[in-house]
Scaffold this active site. Structure first.
Site, PDB file in Angstrom:
ATOM      1  N   VAL A 255      -4.644 -45.727  -1.500  1.00  0.00           N
ATOM      2  CA  VAL A 255      -3.452 -45.930  -0.656  1.00  0.00           C
ATOM      3  C   VAL A 255      -3.788 -46.912   0.474  1.00  0.00           C
ATOM      4  O   VAL A 255      -2.984 -47.788   0.807  1.00  0.00           O
ATOM      5  CB  VAL A 255      -2.919 -44.576  -0.114  1.00  0.00           C
ATOM      6  CG1 VAL A 255      -1.774 -44.810   0.865  1.00  0.00           C
ATOM      7  CG2 VAL A 255      -2.455 -43.692  -1.263  1.00  0.00           C
ATOM      8  N   GLU A 273      -9.277 -45.898   7.850  1.00  0.00           N
ATOM      9  CA  GLU A 273     -10.306 -44.851   7.724  1.00  0.00           C
ATOM     10  C   GLU A 273     -10.080 -44.196   6.377  1.00  0.00           C
ATOM     11  O   GLU A 273      -9.178 -43.385   6.214  1.00  0.00           O
ATOM     12  CB  GLU A 273     -10.165 -43.817   8.853  1.00  0.00           C
ATOM     13  CG  GLU A 273     -10.368 -44.368  10.241  1.00  0.00           C
ATOM     14  CD  GLU A 273     -11.788 -44.826  10.512  1.00  0.00           C
ATOM     15  OE1 GLU A 273     -12.691 -44.494   9.713  1.00  0.00           O
ATOM     16  OE2 GLU A 273     -12.001 -45.520  11.507  1.00  0.00           O
TER      17      GLU A 273
HETATM   18  N1  NAD Z   1     -12.158 -41.855   6.839  1.00  0.00           N
HETATM   19  C1  NAD Z   1     -11.442 -40.944   7.432  1.00  0.00           C
HETATM   20  O1  NAD Z   1     -11.433 -40.878   8.651  1.00  0.00           O
HETATM   21  C2  NAD Z   1     -10.640 -39.970   6.633  1.00  0.00           C
HETATM   22  C3  NAD Z   1     -10.107 -38.869   7.295  1.00  0.00           C
HETATM   23  C4  NAD Z   1      -9.352 -37.956   6.566  1.00  0.00           C
HETATM   24  C5  NAD Z   1      -9.132 -38.168   5.207  1.00  0.00           C
HETATM   25  N2  NAD Z   1      -9.673 -39.237   4.608  1.00  0.00           N
HETATM   26  C6  NAD Z   1      -9.477 -39.449   3.179  1.00  0.00           C
HETATM   27  O2  NAD Z   1      -8.143 -39.102   2.833  1.00  0.00           O
HETATM   28  C7  NAD Z   1      -8.096 -38.537   1.537  1.00  0.00           C
HETATM   29  C8  NAD Z   1      -7.387 -37.219   1.541  1.00  0.00           C
HETATM   30  O3  NAD Z   1      -6.096 -37.345   2.022  1.00  0.00           O
HETATM   31  P1  NAD Z   1      -4.836 -37.543   1.050  1.00  0.00           P
HETATM   32  O4  NAD Z   1      -5.115 -37.061  -0.305  1.00  0.00           O
HETATM   33  O5  NAD Z   1      -3.661 -36.986   1.740  1.00  0.00           O
HETATM   34  O6  NAD Z   1      -4.761 -39.109   1.030  1.00  0.00           O
HETATM   35  P2  NAD Z   1      -3.526 -40.039   0.735  1.00  0.00           P
HETATM   36  O7  NAD Z   1      -4.049 -41.400   0.866  1.00  0.00           O
HETATM   37  O8  NAD Z   1      -2.798 -39.675  -0.479  1.00  0.00           O
HETATM   38  O9  NAD Z   1      -2.518 -39.696   1.938  1.00  0.00           O
HETATM   39  C9  NAD Z   1      -2.793 -40.011   3.274  1.00  0.00           C
HETATM   40  C10 NAD Z   1      -1.493 -40.348   3.954  1.00  0.00           C
HETATM   41  O10 NAD Z   1      -0.934 -41.490   3.332  1.00  0.00           O
HETATM   42  C11 NAD Z   1       0.414 -41.223   2.957  1.00  0.00           C
HETATM   43  N3  NAD Z   1       0.739 -42.045   1.814  1.00  0.00           N
HETATM   44  C12 NAD Z   1       0.453 -41.827   0.505  1.00  0.00           C
HETATM   45  N4  NAD Z   1       0.976 -42.838  -0.245  1.00  0.00           N
HETATM   46  C13 NAD Z   1       1.567 -43.706   0.614  1.00  0.00           C
HETATM   47  C14 NAD Z   1       2.290 -44.927   0.465  1.00  0.00           C
HETATM   48  N5  NAD Z   1       2.501 -45.481  -0.734  1.00  0.00           N
HETATM   49  N6  NAD Z   1       2.787 -45.527   1.575  1.00  0.00           N
HETATM   50  C15 NAD Z   1       2.599 -44.992   2.778  1.00  0.00           C
HETATM   51  N7  NAD Z   1       1.950 -43.828   2.990  1.00  0.00           N
HETATM   52  C16 NAD Z   1       1.424 -43.205   1.928  1.00  0.00           C
HETATM   53  C17 NAD Z   1       0.437 -39.736   2.715  1.00  0.00           C
HETATM   54  O11 NAD Z   1       1.754 -39.236   2.753  1.00  0.00           O
HETATM   55  C18 NAD Z   1      -0.417 -39.266   3.859  1.00  0.00           C
HETATM   56  O12 NAD Z   1       0.331 -39.245   5.044  1.00  0.00           O
HETATM   57  C19 NAD Z   1      -9.536 -38.396   1.120  1.00  0.00           C
HETATM   58  O13 NAD Z   1      -9.883 -39.431   0.252  1.00  0.00           O
HETATM   59  C20 NAD Z   1     -10.320 -38.520   2.421  1.00  0.00           C
HETATM   60  O14 NAD Z   1     -11.620 -38.946   2.275  1.00  0.00           O
HETATM   61  C21 NAD Z   1     -10.391 -40.147   5.288  1.00  0.00           C
END
Ligand code: NAD
Ligand SMILES: O=C[C@H](O)CS(=O)(=O)O
Length: 507
Positions: A255, A273
């Site tokens: 994403v 991040e």
């Molecule tokens: N590096 C960091 O600081 C950090 C911190 C927390 C989580 N993470 C990572 O996040 C992941 C877990 O979270 P997840 O499964 O919710 O991730 P995700 O990427 O699916 O979702 C994260 C956010 O993005 C939004 N999102 C998803 N698709 C989108 C799109 N097309 N357009 C706009 N927004 C969109 C989701 O609704 C959510 O708010 C893991 O891979 C983890 O390692 C990283």
């Protein structure tokens, strides 16, 4: 609202009595007003402990997000002129309001994330630590004077806020990920539109309630919850809006890449991040208890659902059995399972059945490649929907086919640790680095030369040497490679949300 500490918003009973039930809200916060989506639609938020609906939250549409961005743009015109010290006092007031309501906020986190209440209190503290940190940085956000090459010129730089920052946050840390990015952007003088994860919008909304009490002007913070179905459209509005100058995202690498590509079309700044897949290396000279406690802290914190959790665990073949025995001894001494509302519980369920499916897939993969289970889950029916116990597997000291394992290319994001043997330091470093992500890494050794050598060789943004926890507000948090760009926290974190302007004076 009912007066007895329950909230009319709650769709189910929970064993917690809110001191301020008004913190539990299901509406969006736009331009200083509490509103419902223009479509009237809502989406359910589940309690991971039993998968029952906890609340129905307003489902903002693309049009609603566009209106929130406009509100933030309008608010920016005056907010950017507010003196640093005044801004600082407002950030301070927000932090104080959160601290004063820490128990209710922790309860909301427990309700929607399934994080044990005692751990949720810790996450509220971690979240406010960020605001305390920004409070100390705001007034130092200055420029510099530069000796000019031309005799009659004088040059200075100033730092100015960027404008509207769009923030997209994940479910796994619904308080700290908001204070960490929204807090930094607002501390630096920007206005924000924040889209929380659909699984955990209630914490974001409660944080906005407390923000409202801190005295910020209307429109400085806008919260736009939306369902998973609406998310791509709402995200597209953020990446394509001419008013958004910076997109700050925490979430998965796929994403993040998509959003970064979209932002590139109008050259928006981005902070990314993203996901990790942390190597955790135990050398033959390591202190077994220290290393076992480090593994438990790193691997099982938040039931394995953080981006910095140990994932690829390498143990020198000569000590793999000793290390296994120490982990088996320490696991029940350190981790306590039970109702997430019980103050003794520090290990809870996964956030949803999606998480369970992934852990099961990794468990079956480990088993099929020869690992044996020494504690925890064997893959059968769980006692409650998402409650996977801390699980330990071990490969034989001869196991060599690490690269074939799913864990070698994908985060497990759950409480599953499988110990893999290695023989040479160089072999461990090669395996640790031969991956496209680089967020955190950990290793345990008593050899000081090796500490420097390995810390410098590991290709990650953060390294834990003899520790299993690397997250703290005072140090830069972030990754390299496909784990992202930019850093949150640390001494320079507000600068990410400013532009430098050089001003040349002719005498
Ligand atoms: N590096 C960091 O600081 C950090 C911190 C927390 C989580 N993470 C990572 O996040 C992941 C877990 O979270 P997840 O499964 O919710 O991730 P995700 O990427 O699916 O979702 C994260 C956010 O993005 C939004 N999102 C998803 N698709 C989108 C799109 N097309 N357009 C706009 N927004 C969109 C989701 O609704 C959510 O708010 C893991 O891979 C983890 O390692 C990283
Ligand atoms: O999941 C990622 C979080 O940023 C981890 S932490 O709570 O900041 O360590």
């Amino acid at each position: 609202m009912a007066a007895n500490g329950t909230s009319s918003v709650l769709k189910k009973e929970i064993p917690y009595k809110f001191k301020d039930p008004s913190l539990l809200d299901t509406r969006a916060f736009v331009g200083g007003e509490w509103i419902n989506s223009s479509t009237g639609k809502t989406f359910p938020v589940l309690d991971p402990e039993d998968d029952k609906v906890a609340a129905e939250v307003t489902d903002m549409s693309r049009k609603d997000v566009a209106a929130a961005i406009e509100a933030a743009h309008e608010a920016f015109q005056s907010y950017k002129k507010i003196p640093h010290r005044t801004r600082r006092f407002m950030v301070r007031a927000w932090a104080d309001a959160i601290k004063a309501n820490r128990e209710d906020l922790a309860a909301i986190c427990t309700l929607e994330l399934g994080k044990p209440y005692s751990e949720s209190l810790g996450t509220v503290k971690y979240g406010t630590d960020y605001l305390d940190w920004f409070d100390g940085l705001i007034e130092r956000l200055g420029g510099e004077t530069i000796p000019a090459a031309k005799q009659d010129n004088r040059v200075i730089t100033i730092r100015q806020p960027q404008g509207v920052v769009a923030a997209i946050t994940p479910w796994n840390s619904p308080i700290a990920m908001i204070t960490r990015k929204v807090g930094a952007a607002i501390a630096a003088g920007n206005t924000v539109v924040c889209k929380p994860a659909p699984e955990t919008p209630l914490c974001a909304i409660a944080l906005a309630k407390l923000f409202e009490r801190a005295g910020f002007p209307k429109g400085v913070l806008n919260i736009v919850p939306c369902s998973a179905e609406n998310t791509p459209e709402c995200g597209d509005e953020m990446t394509s809006s001419k008013f958004v100058k910076h997109l700050s995202f925490t979430g998965s690498t796929p994403v993040g890449k998509l959003l970064n590509t979209e932002c590139a079309k109008s050259l928006k700044r981005t902070s990314m991040e993203l996901g990790g897949n942390a190597p955790f290396i135990v050398f033959e000279d390591a202190d077994m208890k220290k290393a076992a406690d480090g593994l438990i802290a790193s691997k099982f914190r938040s039931s394995g659902q953080t981006c910095v959790c140990a994932n690829r665990i390498l143990v020198h073949k000569d000590v793999i059995n000793d290390f296994r025995d120490m982990v088996l001894k320490r696991l029940p001494e350190v981790l306590v399972s039970g109702s997430v509302w019980d103050k003794k519980t520090n290990f809870g369920p996964l956030y949803s059945s999606k998480g369970v499916e992934k852990v099961k897939r990794h468990l079956e993969d480990f088993k099929s490649k020869g690992a044996t289970i020494h504690a925890g889950w064997e893959g059968g029916k769980l006692d409650s929907p998402n409650m996977i116990p801390p699980t330990l597997l071990v490969h034989s000291p001869e196991f060599a086919d690490r690269k074939a394992l799913q864990v070698s290319t994908e985060e497990t994001f759950g409480p599953l640790a499988s110990l893999m043997p290695f023989t040479e330091e160089a072999e461990a470093i090669k395996y640790a680095n031969e991956i496209n992500v680089g967020l955190a890494s950990y290793f345990f050794t008593k050899d000081h030369s090796r500490m420097w050598r390995v810390a410098e060789a590991l290709e990650t943004g953060m390294v834990g040497v003899q520790v299993g926890l690397v997250s703290a507000v005072e140090q830069p948090f972030g990754g390299i490679k496909e784990s992202g760009m930019g850093r949150e926290g640390g001494g320079n974190c507000l600068e990410e949300y400013t532009e430098i302007k050089s001003i040349t004076f002719g005498l």
